[in-house]
Design an enzyme around this catalytic site. Structure first.
Site, PDB file in Angstrom:
ATOM      1  N   ASP A 100       0.861  -1.181   0.000  1.00 40.72           N
ATOM      2  CA  ASP A 100       0.000   0.000   0.000  1.00 40.72           C
ATOM      3  C   ASP A 100       0.898   1.233   0.000  1.00 40.72           C
ATOM      4  O   ASP A 100       1.345   1.681  -1.049  1.00 40.72           O
ATOM      5  CB  ASP A 100      -0.930  -0.081   1.221  1.00 40.72           C
ATOM      6  CG  ASP A 100      -2.012   0.981   1.225  1.00 40.72           C
ATOM      7  OD1 ASP A 100      -1.915   1.929   0.444  1.00 40.72           O
ATOM      8  OD2 ASP A 100      -2.957   0.877   2.020  1.00 40.72           O
ATOM      9  N   LYS A 159      -0.869  -1.852  -4.855  1.00 37.64           N
ATOM     10  CA  LYS A 159      -1.809  -0.792  -5.233  1.00 37.64           C
ATOM     11  C   LYS A 159      -1.142   0.278  -6.091  1.00 37.64           C
ATOM     12  O   LYS A 159      -1.818   1.196  -6.560  1.00 37.64           O
ATOM     13  CB  LYS A 159      -2.425  -0.161  -3.984  1.00 37.64           C
ATOM     14  CG  LYS A 159      -3.393  -1.077  -3.262  1.00 37.64           C
ATOM     15  CD  LYS A 159      -4.103  -0.353  -2.139  1.00 37.64           C
ATOM     16  CE  LYS A 159      -5.019  -1.302  -1.380  1.00 37.64           C
ATOM     17  NZ  LYS A 159      -5.567  -0.662  -0.167  1.00 37.64           N
TER      18      LYS A 159
END
Ligand code: IMP
Ligand code: MG
Length: 186
Positions: A113, A141
């Site tokens: 992330d 991500k």
């Protein structure tokens, strides 16, 4: 193809916005990753090091798909604070007893992330003089770009910027057991 309505009985009242990765899709991708990893390490000792808890299912499937000798171990790193946002205050709660020196270390993460967890771990593990250190992540991500000291050499999927659960990923410890990855509805 599984639809959100098919899995609602697994969710304890939370709503699924969509099934992001289907069980078959995950299995197929993990098998291909295993082959790729096998080819990338023609020699030397390989230690697959899973980051708990999120990687436990991924590592379980992945190691069975890597066609070469290897060892498996796990580490726990906890970041303090809110369940949905990583604070970057990473703390290694358990050190593997396994020797790292001179081995190829493949650090396996469920999802990248902000990348803060990984950066700290790369720093801690590099100090142990492994022969090499690479990252394998099921999902990325794509938000950590410039921040990462080291990006994932092996990657399952480029993930959307949504809160994902299942296949090891949790929300407040729920949903890790799901055989698919889903986006939670707000
Ligand atoms: P980072 O330090 O911001 O890269 O955070 C990585 C860790 O946060 C992962 O190992 C997960 O445990 C958790 N995390 C980040 N995004 C998600 C998500 O969408 N669902 C579940 N956990 C997540
Ligand atoms: Mg988590």
């Amino acid at each position: 193809m599984l639809q959100p309505a098919d899995v609602q009985h697994l969710m304890g009242g939370r709503k699924v916005a969509r099934i992001t990765y289907q069980p078959d899709e995950i299995q197929e991708r993990v098998r291909a990753l295993g082959e790729e990893i096998g080819r990338a390490y023609p020699d030397g000792e390989l230690l697959v090091l899973g980051l708990l808890k999120g990687s436990f299912i991924f590592v379980g499937d992945l190691v069975r798909a890597i066609p070469r000798p290897l060892q498996v171990d796990f580490i726990v790193a906890s970041s303090y604070g809110d369940a949905k946002v990583s604070s970057g205050n990473v703390r290694l709660v358990y050190d593997p007893e396994t020797r790292l020196e001179g081995k190829h270390i493949l650090l396996c993460e469920d999802i990248i992330d902000s990348g803060r967890t990984l950066n700290r771990l790369v720093e801690l593990l590099s100090a142990r003089q492994p022969r090499s250190l690479e990252i394998c992540a099921l999902l990325d991500k794509g938000l950590a770009g410039g921040v990462l000291t080291k990006s994932a050499r092996f990657l399952g999927f480029k993930a959307p910027n949504e809160f994902l659960v299942g296949y090891g990923l949790d929300h407040a410890e729920d949903f890790r057991h799901l055989p698919f990855v889903a986006s939670l509805a707000d």
